[in-house]
Motif scaffolding. Structure first.
Motif, PDB file in Angstrom:
ATOM      1  N   VAL A   8      12.864   4.203   3.795  1.00 17.54           N
ATOM      2  CA  VAL A   8      11.890   3.248   3.254  1.00 17.54           C
ATOM      3  C   VAL A   8      10.913   2.807   4.341  1.00 17.54           C
ATOM      4  CG1 VAL A   8      11.607   0.956   2.220  1.00 17.54           C
ATOM      5  CG2 VAL A   8      13.459   2.450   1.459  1.00 17.54           C
ATOM      6  N   LEU A   9      11.437   2.567   5.539  1.00 13.40           N
ATOM      7  CA  LEU A   9      10.583   2.190   6.674  1.00 13.40           C
ATOM      8  C   LEU A   9       9.577   3.297   6.974  1.00 13.40           C
ATOM      9  CD1 LEU A   9       9.805   0.396   9.089  1.00 13.40           C
ATOM     10  CD2 LEU A   9      11.687   1.466  10.365  1.00 13.40           C
ATOM     11  N   ASP A  10      10.038   4.536   7.005  1.00 15.17           N
ATOM     12  CA  ASP A  10       9.140   5.669   7.252  1.00 15.17           C
ATOM     13  C   ASP A  10       8.051   5.736   6.184  1.00 15.17           C
ATOM     14  OD1 ASP A  10      10.811   6.215   9.339  1.00 15.17           O
ATOM     15  OD2 ASP A  10      11.765   7.953   8.426  1.00 15.17           O
ATOM     16  N   PHE A  11       8.432   5.516   4.930  1.00 13.69           N
ATOM     17  CA  PHE A  11       7.472   5.597   3.826  1.00 13.69           C
ATOM     18  C   PHE A  11       6.350   4.578   3.988  1.00 13.69           C
ATOM     19  CE2 PHE A  11       6.150   3.847  -0.304  1.00 13.69           C
ATOM     20  CZ  PHE A  11       5.543   4.975  -0.846  1.00 13.69           C
ATOM     21  N   PHE A  12       6.713   3.308   4.226  1.00 11.20           N
ATOM     22  CA  PHE A  12       5.685   2.267   4.346  1.00 11.20           C
ATOM     23  C   PHE A  12       4.829   2.480   5.592  1.00 11.20           C
ATOM     24  CE2 PHE A  12       8.508  -0.414   1.569  1.00 11.20           C
ATOM     25  CZ  PHE A  12       7.605  -0.486   0.522  1.00 11.20           C
ATOM     26  N   THR A  13       5.433   2.985   6.661  1.00  8.08           N
ATOM     27  CA  THR A  13       4.655   3.250   7.878  1.00  8.08           C
ATOM     28  C   THR A  13       3.600   4.322   7.631  1.00  8.08           C
ATOM     29  OG1 THR A  13       6.573   2.659   9.249  1.00  8.08           O
ATOM     30  CG2 THR A  13       4.810   3.896  10.307  1.00  8.08           C
ATOM     31  N   LEU A  14       3.986   5.405   6.970  1.00 12.48           N
ATOM     32  CA  LEU A  14       3.045   6.493   6.699  1.00 12.48           C
ATOM     33  C   LEU A  14       2.022   6.101   5.639  1.00 12.48           C
ATOM     34  CD1 LEU A  14       5.494   9.551   6.769  1.00 12.48           C
ATOM     35  CD2 LEU A  14       4.030   8.689   8.595  1.00 12.48           C
ATOM     36  N   GLU A  15       2.388   5.176   4.734  1.00  9.29           N
ATOM     37  CA  GLU A  15       1.437   4.711   3.723  1.00  9.29           C
ATOM     38  C   GLU A  15       0.251   3.991   4.348  1.00  9.29           C
ATOM     39  OE1 GLU A  15       1.151   4.622   0.028  1.00  9.29           O
ATOM     40  OE2 GLU A  15       2.090   6.489   0.661  1.00  9.29           O
ATOM     41  N   CYS A  16       0.439   3.421   5.532  1.00  9.66           N
ATOM     42  CA  CYS A  16      -0.660   2.716   6.203  1.00  9.66           C
ATOM     43  C   CYS A  16      -1.813   3.643   6.519  1.00  9.66           C
ATOM     44  CB  CYS A  16      -0.148   2.067   7.495  1.00  9.66           C
ATOM     45  SG  CYS A  16       1.059   0.754   7.256  1.00  9.66           S
ATOM     46  N   LEU A  17      -1.541   4.942   6.621  1.00 12.16           N
ATOM     47  CA  LEU A  17      -2.584   5.911   6.972  1.00 12.16           C
ATOM     48  C   LEU A  17      -3.453   6.287   5.777  1.00 12.16           C
ATOM     49  CD1 LEU A  17      -0.364   8.158   9.245  1.00 12.16           C
ATOM     50  CD2 LEU A  17      -2.276   6.754  10.011  1.00 12.16           C
ATOM     51  N   ASN A  18      -3.152   5.774   4.599  1.00 12.60           N
ATOM     52  CA  ASN A  18      -3.952   6.082   3.419  1.00 12.60           C
ATOM     53  C   ASN A  18      -5.396   5.619   3.560  1.00 12.60           C
ATOM     54  OD1 ASN A  18      -1.898   7.355   2.094  1.00 12.60           O
ATOM     55  ND2 ASN A  18      -1.405   5.656   0.735  1.00 12.60           N
ATOM     56  N   LEU A  19      -5.622   4.510   4.275  1.00 11.47           N
ATOM     57  CA  LEU A  19      -6.969   3.972   4.416  1.00 11.47           C
ATOM     58  C   LEU A  19      -7.891   4.947   5.146  1.00 11.47           C
ATOM     59  CD1 LEU A  19      -8.725   1.451   3.857  1.00 11.47           C
ATOM     60  CD2 LEU A  19      -8.130   0.651   6.138  1.00 11.47           C
ATOM     61  N   VAL A  20      -7.313   5.745   6.042  1.00 14.58           N
ATOM     62  CA  VAL A  20      -8.121   6.726   6.783  1.00 14.58           C
ATOM     63  C   VAL A  20      -7.899   8.130   6.232  1.00 14.58           C
ATOM     64  CG1 VAL A  20      -8.334   5.390   8.889  1.00 14.58           C
ATOM     65  CG2 VAL A  20      -6.307   6.803   8.558  1.00 14.58           C
ATOM     66  N   GLY A  21      -7.596   8.202   4.935  1.00 16.13           N
ATOM     67  CA  GLY A  21      -7.465   9.498   4.282  1.00 16.13           C
ATOM     68  C   GLY A  21      -6.196  10.254   4.604  1.00 16.13           C
ATOM     69  N   GLY A  22      -5.182   9.561   5.101  1.00 16.21           N
ATOM     70  CA  GLY A  22      -3.918  10.225   5.418  1.00 16.21           C
ATOM     71  C   GLY A  22      -3.969  11.046   6.690  1.00 16.21           C
ATOM     72  N   GLN A  23      -5.044  10.885   7.447  1.00 16.12           N
ATOM     73  CA  GLN A  23      -5.184  11.653   8.695  1.00 16.12           C
ATOM     74  C   GLN A  23      -4.114  11.234   9.702  1.00 16.12           C
ATOM     75  OE1 GLN A  23      -9.015  11.173  10.452  1.00 16.12           O
ATOM     76  NE2 GLN A  23      -8.524  12.368  12.280  1.00 16.12           N
ATOM     77  N   GLY A  24      -3.409  12.215  10.254  1.00 17.87           N
ATOM     78  CA  GLY A  24      -2.389  11.939  11.258  1.00 17.87           C
ATOM     79  C   GLY A  24      -1.008  11.698  10.694  1.00 17.87           C
TER      80      GLY A  24
END
Length: 496
Positions: A8-24
Motif C-alpha cells: 500500500v505504501l509503494d502504491f501511494f508513493t508511485l501515485e504521486c508521480l501521476n501529476l508529472v505523467g507517471g514519469q520516473g
C-alpha cells in the motif's frame, strides 16, 4: 499484514508521480524495492508503516487526485490517521495550506469546488477523528460498551466474547469518557513541563544521523543538489545586481509547455516542502538517539525527489552501484545484527526456555539496547516482564533498592540484558547467565575490529543481591523528557 501495508505504501508513493505523467515510475519503484528500510522496517510490526502510508497518502491526494472537490477531503482523511499515529504529524497541515493557496492564485480557479472541498474535508476529518478517538478509548478501557445487558470494558473483552460465540448483538450503549490520544498529554501536563520536554528533545541527531542511515547515498545526492541550487541562486542574484535595472529576456512558452512546467513546479514544491517539514519535525520533536522508525516516513518524499539520480538518464555516475552496496550492508546490519539479541531472548522465553533451572518470575531490564515487543512473549509461560533501564547512568554500581524505584515488583528475579561491549563483571554485581551471539546496538557499538569479533553479542546477567548496608554510589538522573515524555509513552527505545 505488514507485507500488505508495505505494498500500500509503494502504491501511494508511485501515485504521486501521476501529476508529472507517471514519469520516473520505474526508477522510483526500483529504489523502493531495493531500499533496506522497505525490506526491514516496513515489514516489521510498528506504527511507522501506518504513519508512512498516511504521509504518502497526503501527498498522493494533492498530486494524483484531479478533482478540486476531492483533493482536500482525501488529504484530511490521511491527515487524521497520521495525527493519531503521532501528534507532531499536525505540522504537515502546512502542506495543505500551501496547496490551497496556490490553487486560489490560479487564474482558472474554481471557487465553488475549492470551498466545497474544504467543507467536505472538514466533515470527513471530524468524523474520522471522532471514530479513531472512540476506538482508541474503547481499546484502552476508557470507554465501555453495554450490549445485551453485558458490559464490555475494552476491545479485547469484546473480541474474546465474539470468538466464544456468546455476544448478543443489540443497540449498544456507551459509558465512560472519551480520550483524544494526540492531545491527552497536553491536557495533563503544564506548559512548563512541555517547555522542558521541548528543550531536551531539540536535537540535530535525527537529521544528521538517522536520516543518512535511512536513505544512504540519497543523503549525499541531497547535499550535492542543495549546494548546486544555492550556487545557481547566488549566481542569479549576482547577475541581477550587476545588470542593474536591465530586465532578463524570458522565453515565451506554448500553453501546453507552460502547463507542464507549472505541474512540475507544483510537484517539486510539494515534495520538497514535505521533506523539509519532516526533517524539521524530527529536529524539534525528536531526540539525540537514532530513531529510525520515526524518520522512516521520510523515505517516500526523498525517493520522489531524487528517484532519477540513482536509476535513470539523469543518474550520477555509478550511483546505482553505491546504492545497491549500501543497502546490502544495511540489510545485513539492521536486518540480522542490530538488536537481534532481545528478540531471540523474548522468543526463547515464549517457548518456555527457563533462564535458570528454577526460580521466581523474571524481570529483565534492557540497558543500551532496545526492549523487545511484549507480543513476542505469546502466552508468557514464565510470567516474564520486560523493562527499559533509563534513569540510572552507572548501571554497574546499581544497588538492589534502586530497582524498586524502577518499577520492580518484590519477589521477582532480576536480570540485566546489555551488549557485551560493556563487559559487566561479578565484581560489579553481575553474574553471567547466557550469551546471544550476532548482536549489535547503536548505543554501544564495537570500537575496533577486535571488539567486532569478540563482543558482537548480548549478554544476560542476573543481579547479585548486595547487603542493604553496602555503600555504593548510584548516580541517577531524570528520564529524558520529564513528565511530558512519560505521558507520551516513555522513551523511544522501542524504535527498531
Amino acid at each position: 499484514w505488514m507485507f500488505f501495508l508495505s505494498i500500500v505504501l509503494d502504491f501511494f508513493t508511485l501515485e504521486c508521480l501521476n501529476l508529472v505523467g507517471g514519469q520516473g515510475r520505474l526508477e522510483a519503484a526500483g529504489i523502493l524495492a531495493t531500499s533496506w528500510a522497505s525490506l526491514v522496517i516496513a515489514v516489521r510490526p510498528s506504527k511507522a508503516i501506518v504513519e508512512a502510508i498516511a504521509l504518502s497518502g497526503c501527498m498522493a491526494s494533492l498530486l494524483s487526485v484531479r478533482s478540486d472537490l476531492l483533493k482536500t477531503p482525501a488529504f484530511l482523511i490521511f491527515y487524521a490517521l497520521g495525527v493519531f499515529c503521532r501528534s507532531s504529524f499536525f505540522m504537515y497541515g502546512l502542506i495543505l495550506m500551501y496547496f490551497i493557496g496556490t490553487m486560489v492564485m490560479k487564474p482558472d480557479v474554481r471557487y465553488v469546488a475549492t470551498i466545497s472541498g474544504i467543507i467536505l474535508g472538514a466533515v470527513a476529518f471530524l468524523f474520522e477523528f471522532a471514530s479513531l478517538a472512540a476506538l482508541d478509548s474503547f481499546y484502552y478501557g476508557k470507554l465501555s460498551l453495554v450490549m445485551g445487558g453485558v458490559i464490555y470494558e475494552n476491545l479485547t473483552s469484546l473480541v474474546q466474547k465474539v470468538q466464544e460465540g456468546g455476544v448478543f448483538f443489540s443497540l449498544p450503549r456507551v459509558i465512560g469518557s472519551l480520550m483524544i490520544t494526540p492531545f491527552h498529554s497536553m491536557t495533563v501536563n503544564t506548559l512548563q513541563e512541555f517547555r522542558v520536554y521541548l528543550a531536551k528533545s531539540i536535537s540535530a541527531g535525527q537529521m544528521f544521523v538517522s536520516f543518512p542511515l535511512l536513505v544512504g547515498p540519497l543523503a549525499v545526492i541531497l547535499c550535492i543538489e542543495a549546494y548546486d541550487s544555492f550556487r545557481r541562486l547566488t549566481k542569479e542574484v549576482m547577475s541581477e545586481v550587476k545588470g542593474g535595472q536591465k530586465k532578463r529576456k524570458t522565453k515565451k512558452l506554448p500553453e501546453l509547455a507552460k502547463a507542464r512546467e507549472e505541474e512540475e513546479s507544483v510537484y517539486s514544491d510539494t515534495v520538497e516542502m514535505t521533506l523539509t517539514l519532516g526533517l524539521t519535525v524530527e529536529a524539534v520533536f525528536g531526540s539525540g538517539t537514532a530513531g529510525l522508525l520515526s524518520i522512516f516516513p521520510l523515505l517516500a518524499p526523498c525517493i520522489l525527489m531524487f528517484h532519477e539520480k540513482i536509476f535513470g538518464a539523469k543518474a550520477f555516475k555509478s550511483a546505482w552501484k553505491w546504492w545497491i552496496a549500501y543497502n546490502m550492508l544495511a540489510v545485513l546490519f539492521f536486518g540480522f545484527l542490530h538488536n537481534s539479541g532481545p528478540v531471540r531472548l523474548a522468543t526463547g522465553l515464549a517457548h518456555g526456555e527457563m533462564i535458570e533451572p528454577a526460580g521466581s518470575p523474571p524481570t529483565i531490564y534492557f540497558y543500551k539496547t532496545y526492549k523487545p515487543a511484549n507480543y513476542l512473549l505469546h502466552d508468557n509461560i514464565l510470567d516474564a516482564k520486560f523493562m527499559s533501564l533509563e534513569n540510572v547512568t552507572r548501571t554497574e554500581n546499581v544497588h538492589p533498592k534502586v530497582w524498586a524505584s524502577q518499577g520492580h515488583e518484590p519477589g521477582r528475579k532480576l536480570y540485566v540484558a546489555a551488549p557485551a561491549t560493556l563487559a559487566l563483571t561479578e565484581k560489579q554485581g553481575y553474574s553471567l547467565v547466557a550469551k546471544y551471539n550476532m548482536h549489535m546496538s547503536l548505543e554501544s557499538l564495537p570500537r575496533n575490529i577486535d571488539d567486532v569479533l569478540k563482543s558482537s553479542k548480548m549478554n544476560l546477567y542476573s543481579l547479585i543481591e548486595r547487603e542493604e548496608d553496602d555503600e555504593i554510589e548510584v548516580e541517577e538522573e531524570e528520564p529524558e523528557g520529564g513528565a511530558w515524555d512519560a505521558e507520551q509513552g516513555g522513551s523511544r527505545r522501542d524504535e527498531l
